[in-house]
Design a protein around this motif. Structure first.
Motif, mmCIF file in Angstrom:
data_model
loop_
_atom_site.group_PDB
_atom_site.id
_atom_site.type_symbol
_atom_site.label_atom_id
_atom_site.label_comp_id
_atom_site.label_asym_id
_atom_site.label_seq_id
_atom_site.Cartn_x
_atom_site.Cartn_y
_atom_site.Cartn_z
ATOM 1 N N ARG A 68 0.876 -1.114 -0.080
ATOM 2 C CA ARG A 68 -0.110 0.025 0.001
ATOM 3 C C ARG A 68 0.960 1.365 -0.019
ATOM 4 O O ARG A 68 0.621 2.126 -0.531
ATOM 5 C CB ARG A 68 -0.924 0.026 1.256
ATOM 6 N N ALA A 69 1.963 1.161 0.857
ATOM 7 C CA ALA A 69 2.802 2.438 0.954
ATOM 8 C C ALA A 69 3.444 2.619 -0.502
ATOM 9 O O ALA A 69 3.903 3.729 -0.851
ATOM 10 C CB ALA A 69 3.881 2.390 1.978
ATOM 11 N N ALA A 70 3.701 1.541 -1.304
ATOM 12 C CA ALA A 70 4.426 1.599 -2.643
ATOM 13 C C ALA A 70 3.415 1.918 -3.777
ATOM 14 O O ALA A 70 3.757 1.612 -4.812
ATOM 15 C CB ALA A 70 5.089 0.468 -2.888
ATOM 16 N N LEU A 71 2.148 1.952 -3.573
ATOM 17 C CA LEU A 71 1.183 2.303 -4.576
ATOM 18 C C LEU A 71 1.403 3.443 -5.539
ATOM 19 O O LEU A 71 1.293 3.487 -6.767
ATOM 20 C CB LEU A 71 -0.154 2.425 -4.016
ATOM 21 N N TYR A 72 1.950 4.397 -5.191
ATOM 22 C CA TYR A 72 2.404 5.494 -5.723
ATOM 23 C C TYR A 72 3.905 5.827 -5.692
ATOM 24 O O TYR A 72 4.348 5.653 -4.782
ATOM 25 C CB TYR A 72 1.665 6.803 -5.371
ATOM 26 N N ASP A 73 4.506 5.928 -6.914
ATOM 27 C CA ASP A 73 5.787 6.306 -6.996
ATOM 28 C C ASP A 73 6.014 7.765 -7.227
ATOM 29 O O ASP A 73 5.588 8.277 -8.399
ATOM 30 C CB ASP A 73 6.522 5.440 -8.174
#
Length: 538
Positions: A68-73
């Motif tokens: 979830r923390a890496a869903l957006y780059d």
């Protein structure tokens, strides 16, 4: 919760033991009615307690939160180009951008209801495409889709009902994942952020979230809405432990590859959601239920709407029981899954059980036939009865925050619906598709509760005879009290007011604040705003 569940389990077991003891047996006919009805209720009570005790735990583990923390780059040029519009941010799983479609199924709902859902779907964070799947073939809905920037799909035939509508849309929409929304379920902005991280596990076929209702403004809506609270808060999460949480048709995200693996959404039943889930589980796919409110919809608020909804659901359940019994099916289900689906398929028998019990007091009042032996004292009978029913009420009280009389009353008066559903399946009668909140002129509510009206008249007359008999005997019989309570409960349904208009009002803030961005994410639409779900994961 655990304490009440354990006590309720003990109460259920004691009541079952009390009923089956030969020395407690009364006259055969009322005893058979009671033992049939109460055995159904006892078995389902035990199944619910077992599921809650064994299975309840949060499925959001370290992998979930990392994904979830890496869903957006935040270094992605597309995010930098649309810094203020999270709707355009690419979604990533394992570093790879995934495409997501939001599919809104429409079949004659009011235009303002569709608009409300479509606007919220367009506003969901994460890059996605919103589709309106219009089986109502409405030019006004097509114009609305064009106005809101949604993609519009209209098919030429209505075969397969909702499942056929979805399968047709999947021949056009090609996203790797797709979210299904009924036309009256408004998604919160973070619905994709909360559900997609589970798909880091390549074996997960779908992630289901609860049906939460925002229009609990009258007796019917409150009864229909709160009736499902225990299921969504405790039973469905418990089924995660058995890989048996099933799809409920809306507020669910599917992996496209899983649906393709089984040849599409199942179309030969009005309960396409449960059938599709069972087939997926039989193929080895996994499911997840996330007990987090991520969309809010409308409960049926009229007797007609409630009756049609329950008839459709019950017909689908009995279809599974009688045509593909989960205990006997050749599908590759585990023992736990078979038991869980058997409980699901037989669930609406618990709605028939109250109908059997309604007539037991009449057998005593008119024919002096009793379900239990005259040697049973009032104290012993009450201990057994209270051990089952009072503890169930206490458990419901804890689950809902307060005891809901509407739930008990509506459930006890719904038996004709479930008898009809069982009859439909036995004789092979097709049940027409109907949708909650469809835009059409409502019929008189009494058209849908004629059996309840006739039963009310019979019970009222029986109660009067019982009171007259008790006055002559100078004693108050349990049968008279029991019959009077049943009469009062049915009278509540007959007196329930019908809304002149359906307000479709949702107070989103009262159920949840927005589902905010993943914890630790550097790019936020609202800098400094913390997620309520992060503060309290439950």
């Amino acid at each position: 919760m655990l304490l009440l569940t354990v006590l309720s389990t003990l109460g259920v077991l004691y009541y079952g033991w009390f009923l089956w003891r030969p020395e407690n047996r009364g006259d055969m006919l009322p005893w058979l009615l009671v033992i049939t009805a109460e055995s159904i209720l006892v078995l389902h009570g035990l199944a619910a307690m077992w599921t809650i005790l064994v299975g309840y735990r949060d499925r959001r583990d370290w992998t979930y939160y990392a994904t979830r923390a890496a869903l957006y780059d935040s270094d992605d040029p597309e995010i930098r180009a649309h810094l203020g519009d999270a709707r355009q941010w690419p979604l990533r799983i394992r570093g790879r951008v995934v495409d997501v479609d939001i599919l809104i199924t429409v079949y004659g709902e009011p235009l303002d209801v569709i608009r409300r859902t479509a606007e919220a779907a367009v506003a969901v964070r994460g890059r996605h495409w919103t589709w309106i799947l219009d089986d109502g073939r409405s030019d006004e809905v097509q114009a609305l889709a064009r106005e809101l920037g949604c993609r519009y799909v209209r098919r030429l035939s209505g075969g397969g009902a909702k499942a056929g509508n979805l399968n047709h849309a999947l021949s056009v929409a090609k996203g790797e994942f797709f979210l299904i929304l009924d036309a009256d379920f408004v998604p919160l902005p973070g619905i994709l952020e909360q559900t997609l991280p589970f798909f880091d596990d390549a074996t997960v076929a779908f992630v289901q979230t609860p049906q939460t209702y925002g229009n609990l403004h009258n007796f019917i809506a409150r009864g229909a809405g709160y009736m499902q609270s225990m299921f969504y808060r405790f039973v469905q999460p418990g089924r995660n432990a058995f890989n048996a949480a099933f799809c409920v048709g809306t507020n669910v995200v599917f992996r496209r590859a899983a649906v393709d693996d089984i040849g599409g959404i199942y179309t030969d039943s009005k309960s396409e959601d449960v059938w599709t889930s069972m087939i997926l589980h039989g193929r080895g796919w996994r499911s997840v239920f996330l007990p987090e409110t991520l969309a809010i919809g409308d409960a049926p608020d009229t007797i007609e709407g409630y009756s049609k909804q329950q008839l459709r659901w019950a017909t689908g359940g009995f279809e599974i029981l009688l045509t593909s019994n989960p205990l006997l099916t050749r599908r590759r289900l585990s023992v736990d899954q078979r038991l869980m689906y058997f409980v699901t398929a037989t669930h609406y028998l618990t709605g028939i059980a109250p109908g059997l019990l309604l007539f037991v007091p009449a057998l005593e009042i008119f024919f002096d036939l009793r379900p239990v032996s005259l040697g049973i004292g009032i104290g012993q009978w009450f201990l057994a009865y209270a051990g089952f029913y009072v503890l169930q009420v206490l458990l419901a009280f804890f689950t809902l925050g307060s005891f809901r009389w509407e739930v008990l009353t509506l459930a006890s008066a719904s038996f004709p619906i479930y008898f009809k559903a069982l009859g439909n399946v036995l004789i092979g009668r097709d049940q027409a598709w109907s949708v909650t909140g469809a835009a059409k002129q409502a019929a008189s509510p009494f058209n849908f509760i004629i059996p309840q009206v006739l039963t009310f008249v019979l019970l009222a007359a029986t109660t009067a005879v019982g009171v007259w008999r008790d006055i002559l005997n100078s004693t108050m019989a349990i049968a008279t009290v029991w019959c009077g309570l049943n009469t009062f409960a049915l009278g509540e349904i007959l007196a329930a007011p019908e809304p002149r208009t359906t307000p479709h009002t949702l107070v989103l803030a009262q159920v949840h604040s927005e589902a905010e961005l993943p914890a630790g994410q550097r790019v936020r639409t609202r800098p400094g705003t913390a997620s309520r779900s992060e503060e309290s994961p439950s």
